[in-house]
Design a protein around this motif. Structure first.
Motif, short mmCIF file in Angstrom:
data_model
loop_
_atom_site.label_atom_id
_atom_site.label_comp_id
_atom_site.label_asym_id
_atom_site.label_seq_id
_atom_site.Cartn_x
_atom_site.Cartn_y
_atom_site.Cartn_z
N GLN A 1 0.83 -1.20 0.00
CA GLN A 1 0.00 0.00 0.00
C GLN A 1 0.86 1.26 0.00
N LEU A 2 1.91 1.25 0.81
CA LEU A 2 2.80 2.40 0.86
C LEU A 2 3.52 2.58 -0.47
N ASN A 3 3.88 1.48 -1.10
CA ASN A 3 4.53 1.56 -2.41
C ASN A 3 3.61 2.19 -3.45
N MET A 4 2.31 1.99 -3.31
CA MET A 4 1.36 2.61 -4.23
C MET A 4 1.28 4.12 -4.02
N GLY A 5 1.65 4.56 -2.81
CA GLY A 5 1.58 5.99 -2.51
C GLY A 5 0.55 6.36 -1.46
N LEU A 6 -0.15 5.37 -0.88
CA LEU A 6 -1.12 5.68 0.18
C LEU A 6 -0.40 6.29 1.37
N LEU A 7 -1.06 7.26 2.01
CA LEU A 7 -0.40 7.99 3.10
C LEU A 7 -1.18 7.97 4.40
N ASN A 8 -2.13 7.08 4.50
CA ASN A 8 -2.78 6.81 5.78
C ASN A 8 -3.01 5.31 5.88
N ASP B 1 5.10 -6.36 14.91
CA ASP B 1 5.44 -6.72 13.54
C ASP B 1 4.98 -5.64 12.57
N GLY B 2 3.80 -5.08 12.80
CA GLY B 2 3.32 -4.00 11.95
C GLY B 2 4.25 -2.80 11.99
N LEU B 3 4.72 -2.44 13.19
CA LEU B 3 5.66 -1.33 13.33
C LEU B 3 6.98 -1.65 12.62
N LYS B 4 7.40 -2.90 12.72
CA LYS B 4 8.63 -3.31 12.04
C LYS B 4 8.50 -3.14 10.53
N TRP C 1 10.07 -0.19 5.69
CA TRP C 1 9.70 0.54 4.47
C TRP C 1 10.19 1.99 4.53
N SER C 2 10.03 2.63 5.67
CA SER C 2 10.44 4.02 5.82
C SER C 2 11.95 4.17 5.65
N ARG D 1 9.06 15.00 6.37
CA ARG D 1 9.42 13.85 5.56
C ARG D 1 10.04 12.74 6.40
N GLY D 2 9.70 11.51 6.05
CA GLY D 2 10.25 10.37 6.76
C GLY D 2 9.61 10.12 8.11
N LYS D 3 8.51 10.84 8.41
CA LYS D 3 7.89 10.77 9.74
C LYS D 3 6.52 10.08 9.69
#
Length: 362
Positions: A72-79, A138-141, A146-147, A227-229
């Motif tokens: 999802q993050l790779n697609m560009g989603l931001l929430n 695991d989700g946080l990891k 990714w970040s 950025r990066g946060k």
């Protein structure tokens, strides 16, 4: 060479979702699209069919799934939205009753993560329990990994919902209640998992007397600094919110922003699920960050109705969530949510078009 450059741009643009001229735009003057119940995998088909036969209306509402968090993050989603259940001793949710209701289902926890103490991530106790991250750690990891690979990403909003409501069905597993101690542990998990990659209430409050005062004075960081946060907002009940705020006026020392009404010292970010709520525009203009929804319960997707998404865009709400950044694979529908322009999930907020006088020409 031109073809190679085009391919590279396609790969890069979803991650670099701004122009260099947008650096000085405050993070409350953007608009992003993200997902709802972002961790959710589909209910196994045989279990879903059994539940559908028992309660077709309820089954219809949860008949969706998501791709992995990193995808999802790779697609560009931001929430992203993550539901967490407390499990201080471990094992409370290790064997969902749904596995017994319908036999011969594949295991959902091959690594026995659910037996370990700590917060668990899934949708509905005993029924909708398959998840892209069974544990919060695991989700946080996954987020941190990714970040670290994309350090110049735009700020990512995380809606976090502590879930401890007792099921109406007495035969369902009763969840562990959240306490001051478990909420402290939630903060610790996030700090341990994401470290310096956080925007916290303390950072926004700065030298102002209250968090709300800082927000009303526009003390949100510029995109360059954000950025990066990651930014966390609690989708809370009043009880959980009061427990979380207790001893932390203006959320001093806390990680999460809370869904708090205007006029309170902690008011900064708010959840307004109805995108047609007439208060949203005024709240946005005052400086609050608002999360709303483009769709819910598969309803809009089944009728291909974008009325709520259009209302969400026009409201100025900074965060718009959807279950359909991709078309449904569960039923036939052309419904899909994006801005259909430039970066599909990020743009400068049109609510501030007349005030974005920062040299960008926008």
């Amino acid at each position: 060479m031109k073809t190679l450059l085009s391919v590279l741009l396609i790969l890069i643009l979803p991650l670099r979702q701004w122009s260099d001229g947008d650096d000085n735009v405050p993070m409350n003057k953007i608009q992003v699209i993200g997902s709802h119940n972002s961790y959710k995998e589909a209910i196994y088909p045989t279990l879903f069919k059994a539940f559908q036969k028992q309660n077709p209306e309820a089954a219809e509402k949860i008949d969706y799934e998501h791709i992995g968090l990193s995808d999802q993050l790779n697609m560009g989603l931001l929430n992203l939205e993550i539901d967490v259940y407390a499990d201080s001793k471990g094992g409370k949710y290790a064997h969902p009753k749904g596995l017994d209701w319908v036999k011969d289902q594949p295991p959902f926890d091959p690594e026995s993560e659910m037996k370990q103490p700590g917060f668990k991530v899934f949708h509905i106790i005993d029924l909708d329990f398959r998840s892209h991250c069974l544990t919060f750690k695991d989700g946080l990891k996954q987020l941190k990994t990714w970040s670290d690979a994309h350090p110049d990403h735009n700020p990512i909003f995380i809606t976090l919902e502590p879930k401890d409501e007792t099921p109406k069905d007495p035969n369902r597993t009763a969840p562990e209640k959240f306490t001051e101690q478990t909420l402290d542990e939630l903060d610790k998990n996030i700090r341990d998992g994401l470290g310096n990659s956080l925007i916290t209430p303390d950072m926004i409050r700065g030298k102002y007397a209250t968090l709300e005062s800082a927000v009303l004075h526009g003390n949100w960081p510029k995109l360059k600094a954000a950025r990066g946060k990651f930014v966390f907002i609690m989708d809370n009940t009043k009880e959980d919110r009061d427990l979380y705020i207790k001893g932390h006026p203006s959320l001093k020392g806390r990680v999460l922003f809370t869904n708090t009404d205007p006029g309170n010292p902690e008011a900064a970010m708010m959840i307004r699920n109805n995108p047609k709520d007439p208060e949203i525009k005024d709240l946005v203009k005052k400086g609050y960050i608002i999360r709303t929804r483009a769709d819910s319960d598969t309803e809009q997707a089944r009728t291909n109705d974008k009325t709520d998404f259009i209302a969400a865009c026009n409201s100025g709400a900074q965060i718009i969530t959807t279950d359909y950044y991709l078309k449904s694979t569960h039923f036939k529908s052309d419904y899909v949510v994006n801005f259909e322009e430039g970066s599909k999930y990020f743009r400068l907020n049109p609510a501030f078009n007349n005030t974005l006088n920062n040299g960008t020409g926008k």
